[in-house]
Design a protein around this motif. Structure first.
Motif, PDB file in Angstrom:
ATOM      1  N   VAL A   9       0.845  -1.203   0.000  1.00  0.00           N
ATOM      2  CA  VAL A   9       0.000   0.000   0.000  1.00  0.00           C
ATOM      3  C   VAL A   9       0.880   1.252   0.000  1.00  0.00           C
ATOM      4  O   VAL A   9       0.548   2.263  -0.644  1.00  0.00           O
ATOM      5  N   GLY A  10       2.010   1.176   0.671  1.00  0.00           N
ATOM      6  CA  GLY A  10       2.945   2.313   0.693  1.00  0.00           C
ATOM      7  C   GLY A  10       3.438   2.658  -0.697  1.00  0.00           C
ATOM      8  O   GLY A  10       3.431   3.833  -1.106  1.00  0.00           O
ATOM      9  N   ILE A  11       3.830   1.642  -1.441  1.00  0.00           N
ATOM     10  CA  ILE A  11       4.314   1.877  -2.809  1.00  0.00           C
ATOM     11  C   ILE A  11       3.198   2.471  -3.667  1.00  0.00           C
ATOM     12  O   ILE A  11       3.385   3.452  -4.386  1.00  0.00           O
ATOM     13  N   GLY A  12       2.010   1.861  -3.571  1.00  0.00           N
ATOM     14  CA  GLY A  12       0.875   2.338  -4.370  1.00  0.00           C
ATOM     15  C   GLY A  12       0.526   3.777  -4.035  1.00  0.00           C
ATOM     16  O   GLY A  12       0.253   4.600  -4.931  1.00  0.00           O
ATOM     17  N   THR A  13       0.550   4.096  -2.736  1.00  0.00           N
ATOM     18  CA  THR A  13       0.226   5.466  -2.305  1.00  0.00           C
ATOM     19  C   THR A  13       1.279   6.442  -2.838  1.00  0.00           C
ATOM     20  O   THR A  13       0.935   7.528  -3.344  1.00  0.00           O
ATOM     21  N   ALA A  14       2.536   6.042  -2.736  1.00  0.00           N
ATOM     22  CA  ALA A  14       3.616   6.912  -3.211  1.00  0.00           C
ATOM     23  C   ALA A  14       3.470   7.188  -4.705  1.00  0.00           C
ATOM     24  O   ALA A  14       3.598   8.339  -5.164  1.00  0.00           O
ATOM     25  N   VAL A  15       3.158   6.135  -5.456  1.00  0.00           N
ATOM     26  CA  VAL A  15       2.986   6.316  -6.906  1.00  0.00           C
ATOM     27  C   VAL A  15       1.776   7.211  -7.181  1.00  0.00           C
ATOM     28  O   VAL A  15       1.817   8.096  -8.048  1.00  0.00           O
ATOM     29  N   GLY A  16       0.697   6.992  -6.415  1.00  0.00           N
ATOM     30  CA  GLY A  16      -0.499   7.825  -6.563  1.00  0.00           C
ATOM     31  C   GLY A  16      -0.177   9.293  -6.333  1.00  0.00           C
ATOM     32  O   GLY A  16      -0.613  10.174  -7.099  1.00  0.00           O
TER      33      GLY A  16
END
Lengths: 312, 432
Positions: free
Chosen positions: A105-112
């Motif tokens: 979720v951290g990676i996805g949030t960062a990309v978002g």
């Protein structure tokens, strides 16, 4: 605020409202029927047969002898809990859930966030990041099998440039197999990125303008405005990520197959193995456990992220 | 306008109805789909695909079979899933033996083939023990097997190892390994670890009590692997895999093992006679100077060959329609024609005990030296036993055995612990 939204004159409906009831039920009926047939009935069947001796072909048999609960009515559950692969499956589920909640979720949030800020090349990143999402999990698992291959895999060949004697059997030795399977999904957080981006785009511009007037830095805006206002999106992402771990099958079955030994087993693998041995009662007990885990996860995440409370 | 719409609607309905009628009446061919793994790169495709083509040609205008491609390791599971959904294909080849014995036969989910055998005098050609195995307590015949027995052995690359004037029948595994030197054996741990299973089977067979154990558990599967003959055999297998296993053995599927052999990375591969076709011509599978002409076929060291005649082959599910049953029966009879049995033996090897070979077959067989050598490696003293996979329950044979092998190779599991793990897993899978 009044909670009474319907009914007047002592709780009675108006004539016009009453006249519309048949239509309301008529339009609801197909949905209710589909829900009953495709959701409620299978779950009910799974629940009921999880207590039965059932090979999937002949009628299930129940033993209603409650004097020996472990040996009769709960036979499939006691058998499931005593399976050698059950402990590793639960351990793996907990670790994968933790990794999903944090790293994934951290990676996805960062990309978002990166995409939302439209840094240079954001369109290219968006496309590149989306591509894996249109490839099935099964195909990814196969690709990873080649990537982690000891002889021809790109990863081992890169490692051997640093350490020529290295031979890591990624999917077939512990603890490498756990991490190799983790790598097959942990970086692909497109759904998370999209959900977070959706919430970021809904933040009123006036809030950001107010921040800028107050002299907030970009990082402060992110920490104090953007992320708190994405609480529901992040909560939803955590929920989706964890429930995906509960149901994870292809990533394991097409790579390590639960091995070496039973080190990378998952509940879905126990379920399919039980079906292979046509022990549907045991398979359905496993399915019920997965169902319960899903419900519990949903409740916990709803509370932790206060999903039912308004964000603004 | 409304009248026009009604007319168009009626015309469309009429056209659809007419098209259905004309489809059924004009064609008249019974078309069926047969799921099979014997297609494409699968070694069984060499014989099976042309067989189906010949059948379609022989019954042109009457029946037509279309093959649906499945992978070999998913075939039995797919059939079971179709069975659970009451959607079995019109003809099935084998399947999970436990499922057949515990579900299909007790629930009469099959068409009795005893009439087909009697009406066509098939006992003149079928192997008696196979028919007996397929006959239920109430006299029904569940399936019909192609009457060919195919003991399995190994292939070795004659350009890499030289047995001199000896054959594998003269050598123990220890003596064979000494001859092998640093050369490798094409083991595998992926899929059902097939080539590894065959070697283990031969190692068990030469242990005291091993042959009896293998022969006595094809029906009631083995639940206790903590037996000296298995532990000793696993210890030998462990040493062989550690010292003579190919570098890709861990995680290798059948294609990897075959590739190791046909690229010269392995000098030996255990496999059945159906692999002979791979050595007849390159077909894009050979590399690193591998030459099929160098390949020699033999029994497994210790003079062991693996064969299990107790099996199921072609059966027709009771859910098949009358038309589908007609096609299935026609296909079974077609496979039992002498020319097709001989084509089968030429493609995949084996012996048909009751068949008097035709002159054409003898002439063709003598041209295929490797197949001739492989089939005739079995002698009167050969220990013929079922493969170890035949005595394992489904999930053990298909998955768990292969999952445990990497731990055996790495030494994390001792042979005793390996057998204990198999025992625990077997008992977990047992039906209560």
């Amino acid at each position: 605020m009044s909670t009474v939204r319907r009914g007047r004159k002592g709780g009675k409906y108006t004539l016009m409202e009453k006249r519309s009831f048949p239509w309301i039920y008529a339009f609801l009926f197909p949905t209710l029927l589909l829900f009953a047939v495709f959701y409620v009935e299978p779950i009910f069947q799974t629940f009921v047969t999880s207590f039965a001796r059932f090979n999937g072909y002949t009628p299930p048999q129940w033993s209603l002898d409650f004097s020996d609960l472990g040996g009769t009515i709960f036979r499939n559950y006691t058998r499931l809990f005593s399976m050698n692969s059950f402990g590793p499956a639960i351990r793996n589920l907990l670790w994968w859930s933790l990794i999903a909640m944090t790293v994934h979720v951290g990676i996805g949030t960062a990309v978002g966030v990166l995409l939302y800020n439209r840094l240079r090349g954001w369109k290219f990143v968006r496309i590149v990041y989306m591509v894996p999402n249109v490839i099935s999990g099964a195909a990814w698992a196969m690709i990873y099998r080649f990537m982690f291959n000891d002889d021809i895999g790109v990863i081992n060949n890169l490692i051997r440039r640093l350490d020529p004697s290295s031979h890591i059997q990624w999917f077939y030795s512990s603890p490498a197999a756990f991490w190799a399977i983790t790598f097959t999904w942990v970086f692909y957080a497109v759904i998370v990125a999209l959900v977070v981006m959706g919430d970021l785009m809904a933040i009123p511009a006036s809030l950001h303008e107010a921040c800028e007037i107050d002299g907030a830095s970009g990082f402060q805006k992110l920490i104090h405005i953007d992320l708190p206002l994405c609480r529901n999106a992040i909560g939803t992402s955590v929920l989706l990520s964890v429930t995906s771990r509960i149901a994870m099958y292809e990533n394991i079955a097409l790579t390590s197959r639960g091995g070496p030994g039973n080190d990378t087993y998952g509940l879905a693998l126990i379920l399919t193995k039980s079906i292979t041995d046509f022990n549907y009662g045991l398979a359905n007990a496993t399915a019920m456990l997965m169902f319960v885990f899903g419900i519990v996860t949903m409740q916990i995440i709803n509370r932790v992220f206060r999903m039912n409370d308004p964000v603004y | 306008m409304k009248l026009f719409q009604k007319l168009v609607s009626l015309a469309l309905i009429l056209m659809m109805a007419l098209s259905l009628v004309s489809f059924a009446a004009a064609d008249g061919v019974v078309e069926v789909t047969l799921p099979t793994y014997k297609t494409g790169e699968n070694v069984g495709a060499i014989f099976f695909e042309p067989l189906v083509e010949r059948f379609n040609a022989a019954y042109e205008g009457k029946y037509h079979i279309t093959l649906e491609e499945l992978t070999q390791d998913m075939y039995t599971d797919k059939i079971k899933q179709l069975g659970a959904a009451n959607a079995l294909p019109f003809l099935i080849e084998g399947g999970d033996t436990e499922w057949i014995k515990q579900v299909v036969i007790p629930n009469d989910m099959f068409v009795d083939l005893s009439g087909l055998i009697a009406d066509n005098n098939l006992m003149d050609i079928l192997i008696d023990s196979q028919v007996a195995y397929n006959t239920t307590e109430d006299g029904k015949v569940f399936s019909i097997c192609v009457p060919v027995t195919r003991p399995m052995g190994l292939y070795y690359n004659g350009s890499m190892i030289n047995l001199g004037d000896k054959t594998c029948a003269d050598l123990s595994w220890d003596e064979f390994i000494a001859v092998l030197g640093d050369n490798k054996i094409a083991f595998m741990t992926g899929e059902n670890a097939w080539t590894t299973q065959l070697v283990l089977g031969s190692l068990i067979a030469v242990e005291e009590g091993g042959a009896e154990l293998l022969s006595s558990h094809t029906i009631d599967k083995l639940m206790d692997y903590n037996q000296p003959c298995i532990i000793n055999a696993v210890a030998k297998l462990q040493k062989m895999m550690q010292e003579n296993g190919t570098s890709n053995q861990i995680g290798a599927v059948y294609a990897d093992a075959a590739n190791a052999f046909m690229s010269g990375n392995a000098a030996v591969i255990a496999n059945g006679s159906w692999m002979v076709g791979d050595f007849a011509e390159d077909g894009g599978k050979w590399s690193n100077g591998f030459n099929g002409a160098d390949v020699r076929g033999d029994v497994l060291p210790g003079n062991v060959a693996l064969a299990n005649n107790d099996g199921f082959q072609y059966w027709i599910p009771a859910s098949a329609t009358a038309e589908q049953q007609e096609v299935a029966k026609a296909f079974i009879l077609f496979t039992l024609q002498q020319d097709n049995i001989e084509a089968y033996m030429l493609a995949e090897g084996g012996v048909a005990p009751k068949l008097t070979p035709s002159e054409e077959y003898v002439a063709a067989a003598s041209k295929n030296k490797l197949l001739y050598e492989y089939v005739n490696a079995v002698n009167a003293d050969t220990i013929i036993v079922p493969n170890v996979g035949d005595i394992m329950t489904s999930s053990i044979g298909n998955t768990e055995f292969g999952n445990l092998l990497p731990l055996l190779i790495s030494g994390e599991l001792t042979p005793e612990a390996f057998c204990q793990q198999l025992t625990v897993l077997a008992q977990e899978t047992a039906l209560d």
